[in-house]
Design a protein around this motif. Structure first.
Motif, PDB file in Angstrom:
ATOM      1  N   ASP A 183       0.852  -1.190   0.000  1.00  0.00           N
ATOM      2  CA  ASP A 183       0.000   0.000   0.000  1.00  0.00           C
ATOM      3  C   ASP A 183       0.888   1.240   0.000  1.00  0.00           C
ATOM      4  OD1 ASP A 183      -2.344  -1.437   0.082  1.00  0.00           O
ATOM      5  OD2 ASP A 183      -2.639  -1.218   2.238  1.00  0.00           O
ATOM      6  N   VAL A 184       0.467   2.275  -0.741  1.00  0.00           N
ATOM      7  CA  VAL A 184       1.215   3.526  -0.778  1.00  0.00           C
ATOM      8  C   VAL A 184       0.771   4.384   0.403  1.00  0.00           C
ATOM      9  CG1 VAL A 184       1.765   5.594  -2.107  1.00  0.00           C
ATOM     10  CG2 VAL A 184       1.381   3.420  -3.288  1.00  0.00           C
ATOM     11  N   LEU A 185       1.695   4.664   1.319  1.00  0.00           N
ATOM     12  CA  LEU A 185       1.387   5.467   2.501  1.00  0.00           C
ATOM     13  C   LEU A 185       1.694   6.943   2.290  1.00  0.00           C
ATOM     14  CD1 LEU A 185       2.776   3.147   5.324  1.00  0.00           C
ATOM     15  CD2 LEU A 185       0.505   3.147   4.261  1.00  0.00           C
ATOM     16  N   ALA A 186       2.580   7.237   1.348  1.00  0.00           N
ATOM     17  CA  ALA A 186       2.935   8.632   1.060  1.00  0.00           C
ATOM     18  C   ALA A 186       3.706   8.647  -0.250  1.00  0.00           C
ATOM     19  CB  ALA A 186       3.793   9.233   2.176  1.00  0.00           C
TER      20      ALA A 186
ATOM     21  N   HIS B 297       4.059  10.780  -7.384  1.00  0.00           N
ATOM     22  CA  HIS B 297       2.665  10.726  -7.815  1.00  0.00           C
ATOM     23  C   HIS B 297       2.568  10.917  -9.319  1.00  0.00           C
ATOM     24  CE1 HIS B 297      -1.152  13.159  -8.579  1.00  0.00           C
ATOM     25  NE2 HIS B 297      -1.577  11.932  -8.333  1.00  0.00           N
ATOM     26  N   ALA B 298       3.286  11.918  -9.854  1.00  0.00           N
ATOM     27  CA  ALA B 298       3.212  12.199 -11.283  1.00  0.00           C
ATOM     28  C   ALA B 298       3.765  11.050 -12.118  1.00  0.00           C
ATOM     29  CB  ALA B 298       3.980  13.486 -11.594  1.00  0.00           C
ATOM     30  N   LEU B 299       4.806  10.379 -11.618  1.00  0.00           N
ATOM     31  CA  LEU B 299       5.402   9.277 -12.370  1.00  0.00           C
ATOM     32  C   LEU B 299       4.508   8.054 -12.403  1.00  0.00           C
ATOM     33  CD1 LEU B 299       7.866   7.930 -13.785  1.00  0.00           C
ATOM     34  CD2 LEU B 299       8.651   7.278 -11.493  1.00  0.00           C
ATOM     35  N   LEU B 300       3.974   7.669 -11.254  1.00  0.00           N
ATOM     36  CA  LEU B 300       3.316   6.369 -11.126  1.00  0.00           C
ATOM     37  C   LEU B 300       1.803   6.407 -11.205  1.00  0.00           C
ATOM     38  CD1 LEU B 300       5.472   4.876  -8.240  1.00  0.00           C
ATOM     39  CD2 LEU B 300       5.690   4.431 -10.682  1.00  0.00           C
ATOM     40  N   ALA B 301       1.192   7.528 -10.845  1.00  0.00           N
ATOM     41  CA  ALA B 301      -0.269   7.500 -10.708  1.00  0.00           C
ATOM     42  C   ALA B 301      -0.878   8.877 -10.864  1.00  0.00           C
ATOM     43  CB  ALA B 301      -0.650   6.903  -9.360  1.00  0.00           C
ATOM     44  N   GLY B 302      -0.495   9.590 -11.910  1.00  0.00           N
ATOM     45  CA  GLY B 302      -1.061  10.913 -12.119  1.00  0.00           C
ATOM     46  C   GLY B 302      -2.553  10.912 -12.340  1.00  0.00           C
ATOM     47  N   HIS B 303      -3.116   9.744 -12.674  1.00  0.00           N
ATOM     48  CA  HIS B 303      -4.564   9.653 -12.887  1.00  0.00           C
ATOM     49  C   HIS B 303      -5.327   9.481 -11.572  1.00  0.00           C
ATOM     50  CE1 HIS B 303      -3.077   5.553 -12.651  1.00  0.00           C
ATOM     51  NE2 HIS B 303      -4.311   5.104 -12.484  1.00  0.00           N
ATOM     52  N   LEU B 304      -4.616   9.300 -10.464  1.00  0.00           N
ATOM     53  CA  LEU B 304      -5.252   9.180  -9.157  1.00  0.00           C
ATOM     54  C   LEU B 304      -5.119  10.480  -8.381  1.00  0.00           C
ATOM     55  CD1 LEU B 304      -3.985   5.648  -8.033  1.00  0.00           C
ATOM     56  CD2 LEU B 304      -6.114   6.213  -9.224  1.00  0.00           C
ATOM     57  N   ALA B 305      -5.997  10.674  -7.407  1.00  0.00           N
ATOM     58  CA  ALA B 305      -5.933  11.876  -6.577  1.00  0.00           C
ATOM     59  C   ALA B 305      -4.613  11.917  -5.819  1.00  0.00           C
ATOM     60  CB  ALA B 305      -7.105  11.904  -5.600  1.00  0.00           C
ATOM     61  N   ALA B 306      -4.005  13.096  -5.751  1.00  0.00           N
ATOM     62  CA  ALA B 306      -2.704  13.240  -5.101  1.00  0.00           C
ATOM     63  C   ALA B 306      -2.756  12.897  -3.622  1.00  0.00           C
ATOM     64  CB  ALA B 306      -2.180  14.662  -5.298  1.00  0.00           C
ATOM     65  N   ASP B 307      -3.916  13.082  -2.990  1.00  0.00           N
ATOM     66  CA  ASP B 307      -4.010  12.827  -1.549  1.00  0.00           C
ATOM     67  C   ASP B 307      -4.520  11.426  -1.224  1.00  0.00           C
ATOM     68  OD1 ASP B 307      -6.614  13.136  -2.396  1.00  0.00           O
ATOM     69  OD2 ASP B 307      -7.219  14.425  -0.712  1.00  0.00           O
ATOM     70  N   SER B 308      -4.654  10.541  -2.209  1.00  0.00           N
ATOM     71  CA  SER B 308      -5.223   9.215  -1.956  1.00  0.00           C
ATOM     72  C   SER B 308      -4.420   8.376  -0.954  1.00  0.00           C
ATOM     73  CB  SER B 308      -5.401   8.447  -3.270  1.00  0.00           C
ATOM     74  OG  SER B 308      -4.197   8.373  -3.995  1.00  0.00           O
ATOM     75  N   PRO B 309      -3.087   8.483  -0.869  1.00  0.00           N
ATOM     76  CA  PRO B 309      -2.399   7.673   0.150  1.00  0.00           C
ATOM     77  C   PRO B 309      -2.784   8.013   1.577  1.00  0.00           C
ATOM     78  CG  PRO B 309      -0.847   8.417  -1.515  1.00  0.00           C
ATOM     79  CD  PRO B 309      -2.128   9.168  -1.747  1.00  0.00           C
ATOM     80  N   TYR B 310      -3.343   9.191   1.786  1.00  0.00           N
ATOM     81  CA  TYR B 310      -3.655   9.633   3.142  1.00  0.00           C
ATOM     82  C   TYR B 310      -5.095   9.313   3.541  1.00  0.00           C
ATOM     83  CZ  TYR B 310       0.523  11.978   1.632  1.00  0.00           C
ATOM     84  OH  TYR B 310       1.771  12.230   1.111  1.00  0.00           O
ATOM     85  N   ARG B 311      -5.809   8.628   2.650  1.00  0.00           N
ATOM     86  CA  ARG B 311      -7.159   8.162   2.953  1.00  0.00           C
ATOM     87  C   ARG B 311      -7.152   6.637   2.870  1.00  0.00           C
ATOM     88  NH1 ARG B 311      -8.394  11.818  -1.247  1.00  0.00           N
ATOM     89  NH2 ARG B 311      -9.187  10.054  -2.450  1.00  0.00           N
TER      90      ARG B 311
END
Length: 299
Positions: free
Chosen positions: A128-131, A137-151
């Motif tokens: 799981d990505v914790l931070a 974020h831009a390299l691996l998952a720019g299509h996901l919300a930037a704050d998703s690891p914190y939820r």
């Protein structure tokens, strides 16, 4: 996870890849299945056939280090495979884990990740990505919300993304090679954490929903992928060849810091610069990160 079954499957998979001539034995008679027979492996390892059979059937959980070392040598296991064998053969020695609860990266770790000028992220033992920082974020998952690891409810998982997210699949020009590397790491982790219910659920989810995952998992690949090179085909900046390093974080229960870098003067370094210019500001996620982990930091 059914450890006795896992141990048997692992040993059989490693016997099947060795032929008698590979280990200096003469082959007699027709073989119904490929690889060494149990009696041949027992001979090479210096143990009785009955004892090895019990071990392969999961009926002996008190194998000594000497016996496991002998079997590892006979099977020509790599160091990572040897470690995996010990984990499976003696699951009672694994630490009992408390009831699962959402994990968080430490405040200091998040500050460090945010300060890095290379793509970086923090993973827990279940991937799981914790931070992550803005470049990670831009390299691996720019299509996901930037704050998703914190939820915790929306937290990305790199294994799940690789096998079930079409955007992530398109990110890797050699997706099959990346998938083999990912399963090798997941196998090793599963052996280290045999009583981790959430990890077992992740394996079940991937087995049910990815047609590629099941056959890869059944081969029992085992390798610690803590460094190396990854190729990307990024939708914004194109081809990237990046070296990566993973470092375990102390006193975190298995969390790791993963960082990517480009060789100086390479086209990938220039592409990373372009990606940095287009990445969302770090402030987009920092507020949620502080809010989502404030209660955790007080304890």
């Amino acid at each position: 996870m059914d450890i006795p079954a896992e141990l048997g499957d692992f040993l059989r998979s490693r016997r099947s890849r060795l032929q008698p001539e590979d280990v200096g034995l003469v082959s007699y008679g027709r073989r119904r299945v490929p690889g060494l027979r149990r009696e041949e492996l027992a001979q090479l390892a210096g143990v009785s056939v009955a004892y090895y059979t019990r071990l392969e059937q999961g009926q002996s959980q008190n194998a000594s280090d000497a016996v496991l070392d002998s079997i590892a040598r006979a099977l020509r296991l790599t160091p990572d495979e040897h470690t995996h064998l010990r984990n499976l053969a003696r699951p009672a020695g694994a630490a009992r884990r408390p009831a699962p609860r959402p994990e968080h990266a430490r405040r200091g770790t998040r500050q460090l990740v945010a300060a890095l000028d290379v793509p970086a992220l923090v993973l827990d033992a279940r991937f799981d990505v914790l931070a992550w920082n803005r470049l990670g974020h831009a390299l691996l998952a720019g299509h996901l919300a930037a704050d998703s690891p914190y939820r915790p409810a929306d937290r990305p998982n790199t294994q799940r993304m690789l096998f079930l997210d079409p955007h992530t699949r398109e990110l890797y020009p050699d997706w099959e090679g990346e998938a083999r590397r990912a399963v090798s790491s997941l196998r090793l982790t599963a052996g280290e954490r045999p009583d981790d219910r959430q990890l077992a659920e992740l394996v079940g989810e991937l087995t049910m929903n990815s047609p590629e995952f099941g056959p890869l998992w059944a081969r029992h690949p085992v390798r610690k992928c803590a460094f190396g090179t990854k190729s990307f085909h990024h939708p914004l900046v194109g081809r990237l060849e990046l070296d990566f390093e993973m470092a375990r974080l102390p006193e975190t229960g298995g969390q790791a810091l993963m960082m990517f870098s480009a060789r100086p003067g390479s086209p990938s370094e220039a592409a990373l610069g372009l990606l940095a210019a287009s990445a969302v500001p770090a402030s987009a996620a920092s507020g949620t990160a502080r809010t989502g982990t404030a209660a955790h930091e007080r304890h």
